[in-house]
Design an enzyme around this catalytic site. Structure first.
Site, PDB file in Angstrom:
ATOM      1  N   ARG A 154     -39.589  23.571  -9.640  1.00 62.69           N
ATOM      2  CA  ARG A 154     -40.181  22.237  -9.816  1.00 62.69           C
ATOM      3  C   ARG A 154     -39.422  21.183  -9.023  1.00 62.69           C
ATOM      4  O   ARG A 154     -40.017  20.206  -8.546  1.00 62.69           O
ATOM      5  CB  ARG A 154     -40.221  21.896 -11.308  1.00 62.69           C
ATOM      6  N   GLY A 210     -45.411  33.908  -9.592  1.00 59.26           N
ATOM      7  CA  GLY A 210     -46.573  33.293 -10.235  1.00 59.26           C
ATOM      8  C   GLY A 210     -46.420  31.784 -10.308  1.00 59.26           C
ATOM      9  O   GLY A 210     -47.395  31.037 -10.131  1.00 59.26           O
ATOM     10  N   ARG A 224     -52.247  39.581 -10.489  1.00 59.54           N
ATOM     11  CA  ARG A 224     -52.138  38.691 -11.663  1.00 59.54           C
ATOM     12  C   ARG A 224     -53.329  37.726 -11.768  1.00 59.54           C
ATOM     13  O   ARG A 224     -53.879  37.293 -10.764  1.00 59.54           O
ATOM     14  CB  ARG A 224     -50.795  37.950 -11.617  1.00 59.54           C
ATOM     15  N   SER A 244     -49.538  28.275 -21.688  1.00 59.95           N
ATOM     16  CA  SER A 244     -48.875  28.722 -20.460  1.00 59.95           C
ATOM     17  C   SER A 244     -48.381  27.510 -19.685  1.00 59.95           C
ATOM     18  O   SER A 244     -49.156  26.622 -19.333  1.00 59.95           O
ATOM     19  CB  SER A 244     -49.872  29.515 -19.602  1.00 59.95           C
ATOM     20  N   GLN A 259     -47.314  27.526 -16.704  1.00 58.66           N
ATOM     21  CA  GLN A 259     -47.792  27.564 -15.320  1.00 58.66           C
ATOM     22  C   GLN A 259     -49.171  26.916 -15.225  1.00 58.66           C
ATOM     23  O   GLN A 259     -49.450  26.153 -14.299  1.00 58.66           O
ATOM     24  CB  GLN A 259     -47.833  29.003 -14.804  1.00 58.66           C
ATOM     25  N   ASP A 305     -40.303  35.139 -21.796  1.00 58.86           N
ATOM     26  CA  ASP A 305     -39.596  35.955 -20.798  1.00 58.86           C
ATOM     27  C   ASP A 305     -38.464  36.772 -21.419  1.00 58.86           C
ATOM     28  O   ASP A 305     -37.918  37.672 -20.774  1.00 58.86           O
ATOM     29  CB  ASP A 305     -39.033  35.062 -19.685  1.00 58.86           C
ATOM     30  N   LYS A 340     -47.696  39.833 -16.792  1.00 56.57           N
ATOM     31  CA  LYS A 340     -46.498  39.395 -16.071  1.00 56.57           C
ATOM     32  C   LYS A 340     -46.318  40.264 -14.821  1.00 56.57           C
ATOM     33  O   LYS A 340     -47.240  40.948 -14.402  1.00 56.57           O
ATOM     34  CB  LYS A 340     -45.281  39.459 -16.998  1.00 56.57           C
ATOM     35  N   ARG A 355     -45.706  44.258 -19.243  1.00 56.89           N
ATOM     36  CA  ARG A 355     -44.392  44.373 -19.906  1.00 56.89           C
ATOM     37  C   ARG A 355     -44.480  45.017 -21.286  1.00 56.89           C
ATOM     38  O   ARG A 355     -43.448  45.385 -21.839  1.00 56.89           O
ATOM     39  CB  ARG A 355     -43.706  43.003 -19.995  1.00 56.89           C
TER      40      ARG A 355
HETATM   41  C1  S3P Z   1     -42.961  29.846 -16.125  1.00 59.22           C
HETATM   42  C2  S3P Z   1     -43.818  29.990 -17.175  1.00 59.22           C
HETATM   43  C3  S3P Z   1     -44.017  31.261 -17.900  1.00 59.22           C
HETATM   44  C4  S3P Z   1     -42.898  32.245 -17.607  1.00 59.22           C
HETATM   45  C5  S3P Z   1     -42.547  32.302 -16.152  1.00 59.22           C
HETATM   46  C6  S3P Z   1     -42.124  30.949 -15.645  1.00 59.22           C
HETATM   47  C7  S3P Z   1     -42.863  28.534 -15.456  1.00 59.22           C
HETATM   48  O1  S3P Z   1     -45.222  31.831 -17.466  1.00 59.22           O
HETATM   49  O2  S3P Z   1     -43.249  33.520 -18.066  1.00 59.22           O
HETATM   50  O3  S3P Z   1     -41.478  33.219 -15.935  1.00 59.22           O
HETATM   51  O4  S3P Z   1     -41.899  28.313 -14.697  1.00 59.22           O
HETATM   52  O5  S3P Z   1     -43.727  27.695 -15.698  1.00 59.22           O
HETATM   53  P1  S3P Z   1     -46.628  31.499 -18.175  1.00 59.22           P
HETATM   54  O6  S3P Z   1     -46.909  30.078 -17.962  1.00 59.22           O
HETATM   55  O7  S3P Z   1     -47.628  32.365 -17.451  1.00 59.22           O
HETATM   56  O8  S3P Z   1     -46.451  31.871 -19.612  1.00 59.22           O
END
Ligand code: S3P
Length: 428
Positions: free
Chosen positions: A27, A95, A123, A166, A168, A314, A341, A345
């Site tokens: 970020r 991701g 994914r 999530s 992300q 995680d 993931k 997992r």
């Molecule tokens: C992350 C959010 C999580 C996490 C990933 C990093 C992020 O994923 O598992 O390792 O930096 O926003 P999800 O948003 O898919 O849960």
């Protein structure tokens, strides 16, 4: 690379400083690329995922240079550009890079294509394509998988209620909201990590947050230096290592303890693990602490579900290793997203931990572990090219009767190249 791990008989001792948080490092590069001016990122992650983000934003015209191994100097005029709209931008295994950058690129004045490695291409991207499309984004995909072909468009704010928690997805929509007309509101079932929101606030964006919901309006960002805190997800391998390896007692310094990430600490306390948080302090809007971990002989099982899950998503593979050493039945449920993931997992963890000697059962949305078990080892396991699985099996190897071999161990470099060296430092 095959890594052989043997039982540790001395106990882990001394102290380590945990390296930079991966989520915060990503970020920092993205947001400073959107801010006008020059700023420094101190303690930037050395993992391959964050390097993917760095190189991608360099391709988008941002001047990003290493001042030393861990310090970046970022200079941007606040606008991105893509000099070659037909050359795909590579997100590697990450991701976070793909999903967040898709939100950034959807509202630009140019076109772009995002691609990733084989795992990232598998994914799901529907979770971002759907809400971004509601905002006016034009994204073509391969049945909701990468490559993502993005036609830069005018975006409009939406009020979106996500079915999943999530960070992300949330961050992708918030970043799109930064360039959209009108207000964007995003609501999620349980609060996921909030590093995007905290950093946007720090850089001057107009953003309001109320527990599970965030509002953002079109804002300009101010370039300001960012210091990245240590990664609690990386620290979790050491926390569990210390709790399960007899005679251990050591300190992990500089661990980020943002409450949206500390599910692992709550779970360890629920399981009667001995950890102590010391010397709490603030760094750039995030809180850090030093953590003492002591071997805990009398760990108890627990149930992990619901709003626990986004706070430790995680850490679930390493928590499974911990649960093999806890008396009783540990249930982990509501974690079906673990199947999406870097590897599945749930399936991969259960198959490999069984080989090592754990009593573990797969359920559709998690797993059930019966403890306490003496792990046997004398086996070769697969990392499935998944960094967190590789590191979890390493810790299992430290308490297995016979050695274990972990295939494709080098995937630990995705988030934590210093992993093994730091275990050596405390006698593993
Ligand atoms: C992350 C959010 C999580 C996490 C990933 C990093 C992020 O994923 O598992 O390792 O930096 O926003 P999800 O948003 O898919 O849960």
């Amino acid at each position: 690379m095959i890594k052989t791990v043997r039982k540790n008989t001395k106990g882990l001792s001394g102290e380590i400083v945990i390296p930079a948080d991966k989520s915060v490092s990503h970020r920092a590069v993205m947001l400073l690329s959107l801010a006008k001016g020059t700023a420094y990122v101190r303690n930037f992650s050395s993992g391959a995922d964050c390097k993917s983000t760095l190189e991608l934003y360099q391709k988008l015209g941002v001047e990003i240079n290493y001042v030393d191994e861990k310090i970046l100097k970022i200079t941007s005029n606040g606008k991105l550009f893509n000099s070659n709209t037909t050359e795909p931008l590579y997100c590697g295994n990450s991701g976070t890079t793909m999903r967040l950058t898709c939100g950034v690129l959807a509202g630009q004045k140019f076109n772009s294509i995002l691609i990733g490695d084989e795992s990232l291409t598998r994914r799901p991207m529907k979770r971002i394509i759907e809400p971004l499309s509601l905002m006016g984004a034009k994204i073509n995909s391969n049945e909701f998988h990468a490559p993502l072909s993005i036609r830069g468009s005018n975006l409009y704010g939406i009020d979106y209620h996500s079915a999943i928690s999530s960070a992300q997805v949330k961050s992708s929509i918030i970043l799109a909201g930064l360039s959209a007309q009108g207000k964007t509101t995003y609501t999620e079932p349980f609060q996921s990590r909030n590093h995007t929101e905290l950093m946007l606030k720090y850089l001057g964006a107009e953003i309001n947050t109320h527990e599970n919901s965030t509002e953002i309006i079109h804002s300009k960002l101010e370039a300001k230096d960012i210091e990245v805190v240590g990664d609690i997800s990386s620290a979790s391998f050491f926390i569990v290592g210390g709790l399960v390896v007899p005679n251990s007692n050591f300190i992990i310094r500089n661990v980020g303890i943002n409450p949206t990430r500390t599910g692992i600490i709550d779970v360890v306390q629920r399981m009667s693990g001995q950890i102590e948080l010391m010397n709490k302090r603030e760094i750039g809007g995030e809180t850090v602490a030093d953590i003492r971990v002591i071997y805990s002989e009398n760990l108890k099982s627990c149930t992990i579900s619901g709003n626990d899950i986004p706070r430790l998503i995680d850490e679930l593979p390493i928590i499974a290793v911990l649960a093999t050493q806890a008396e009783g039945k540990t249930i982990i449920k509501d974690a079906q997203d673990l199947r999406n993931k870097e590897a599945d997992r749930i399936k991969c963890l259960v198959s490999e931990l069984k080989k090592i000697g754990a009593e573990i059962e797969e359920i559709p949305d998690g797993f059930v572990i019966y403890g306490k078990t003496q792990l046997k080892g004398n086996v070769s396991v697969e990392s499935f090219h998944d960094h967190r699985l590789a590191m979890s099996f390493y810790v299992a190897g430290l308490i297995s009767e016979k050695e274990i071999a972990i295939n494709n161990f080098e995937w630990t470099n995705i988030s934590f190249p210093e992993f093994e060296q730091l275990f050596y430092k405390i006698n593993a």
